[in-house]
Motif scaffolding. Structure first.
Motif, mmCIF file in Angstrom:
data_model
loop_
_atom_site.group_PDB
_atom_site.id
_atom_site.type_symbol
_atom_site.label_atom_id
_atom_site.label_comp_id
_atom_site.label_asym_id
_atom_site.label_seq_id
_atom_site.Cartn_x
_atom_site.Cartn_y
_atom_site.Cartn_z
ATOM 1 N N ASP A 33 0.817 -1.217 0.000
ATOM 2 C CA ASP A 33 0.000 0.000 0.000
ATOM 3 C C ASP A 33 0.851 1.267 0.000
ATOM 4 O O ASP A 33 0.358 2.365 0.267
ATOM 5 N N GLY A 34 2.138 1.156 -0.320
ATOM 6 C CA GLY A 34 3.056 2.288 -0.281
ATOM 7 C C GLY A 34 2.713 3.372 -1.284
ATOM 8 O O GLY A 34 2.232 3.100 -2.384
ATOM 9 N N ARG A 35 2.973 4.607 -0.879
ATOM 10 C CA ARG A 35 2.642 5.778 -1.696
ATOM 11 C C ARG A 35 3.826 6.744 -1.719
ATOM 12 O O ARG A 35 4.658 6.736 -0.817
ATOM 13 N N GLU A 45 1.169 12.497 -6.847
ATOM 14 C CA GLU A 45 1.059 11.727 -5.612
ATOM 15 C C GLU A 45 0.243 10.499 -5.943
ATOM 16 O O GLU A 45 -0.745 10.585 -6.669
ATOM 17 N N GLY A 46 0.683 9.338 -5.459
ATOM 18 C CA GLY A 46 -0.084 8.129 -5.727
ATOM 19 C C GLY A 46 0.622 6.890 -5.230
ATOM 20 O O GLY A 46 1.628 6.960 -4.526
ATOM 21 N N ALA A 52 6.179 5.319 -9.956
ATOM 22 C CA ALA A 52 7.342 4.795 -10.671
ATOM 23 C C ALA A 52 7.184 5.028 -12.173
ATOM 24 O O ALA A 52 8.148 5.407 -12.853
ATOM 25 N N GLY A 53 5.995 4.812 -12.702
ATOM 26 C CA GLY A 53 5.743 5.066 -14.122
ATOM 27 C C GLY A 53 5.928 6.528 -14.476
ATOM 28 O O GLY A 53 6.526 6.861 -15.513
ATOM 29 N N TRP A 54 5.421 7.406 -13.622
ATOM 30 C CA TRP A 54 5.573 8.838 -13.846
ATOM 31 C C TRP A 54 7.048 9.228 -13.782
ATOM 32 O O TRP A 54 7.540 10.001 -14.618
ATOM 33 N N VAL A 133 7.558 11.458 0.928
ATOM 34 C CA VAL A 133 7.055 12.799 0.614
ATOM 35 C C VAL A 133 8.260 13.686 0.339
ATOM 36 O O VAL A 133 9.172 13.784 1.160
ATOM 37 N N VAL A 134 8.255 14.313 -0.836
ATOM 38 C CA VAL A 134 9.315 15.212 -1.253
ATOM 39 C C VAL A 134 8.884 16.642 -0.937
ATOM 40 O O VAL A 134 7.771 17.043 -1.272
#
Length: 151
Positions: A33-35, A45-46, A52-54, A133-134
């Motif tokens: 469930d990592g985001r 955010e997702g 990873a795709g983004w 979170v960046v």
């Protein structure tokens, strides 16, 4: 001490996966469930696979990436009503990147810096990221001149 080293390894592996474009390794660092949240850096955010795709698409324009994650502050805790251990890591980063420009040694560099907040959970497979979170604080580009050009 062993947990501190293991958590530090996850943060280091995170930087290596992003810099090397190893999106399989990136996904494997996260819980199911990592985001991740890159909105402060102009991203999304997702869930980790989506992010990873983004990242793969967004970072493809950079020939070289190098995360330097420093000043790591690690705090451990226990989840309420759960036997799983947790960790929080707050760390500063500096991220120089070299833009891809076919045949152009004068491509501009991009540098950014800020702070990461990592949330980790001890799982059967070891420590995994539940959230990243960046908090980007600054960014700059610098035009590079081809070798031998002055002025």
């Amino acid at each position: 001490m062993m947990d501190r080293l293991a958590v530090d390894d996850v943060v280091t592996d995170y930087a290596g996966a992003v810099d090397d474009g190893d999106w399989t390794a990136y996904r494997e660092l996260f819980t199911a469930d990592g985001r991740a949240d890159y909105r402060s850096a102009g991203g999304i955010e997702g869930e980790a696979g989506q992010v990873a795709g983004w990242l793969a698409q967004s970072l493809a324009v950079f020939a070289t990436r190098q995360h330097l994650i420093v000043n790591r502050r690690v705090r451990f805790g226990v989840l309420e009503h759960d036997t799983g251990d947790t960790a929080r890591v707050r760390a500063d980063y500096l991220n120089p990147m070299r833009l891809t420009a076919a045949g152009d040694r004068g491509a501009p560099d991009l540098e950014c810096g800020g702070r990461y907040d990592f949330g980790l959970l001890r799982t059967r497979e070891g420590w995994r990221l539940r959230e990243v979170v960046v908090h980007e604080k600054w960014r700059r580009t610098q035009e590079r001149r081809p070798v031998g050009v002055t002025g």
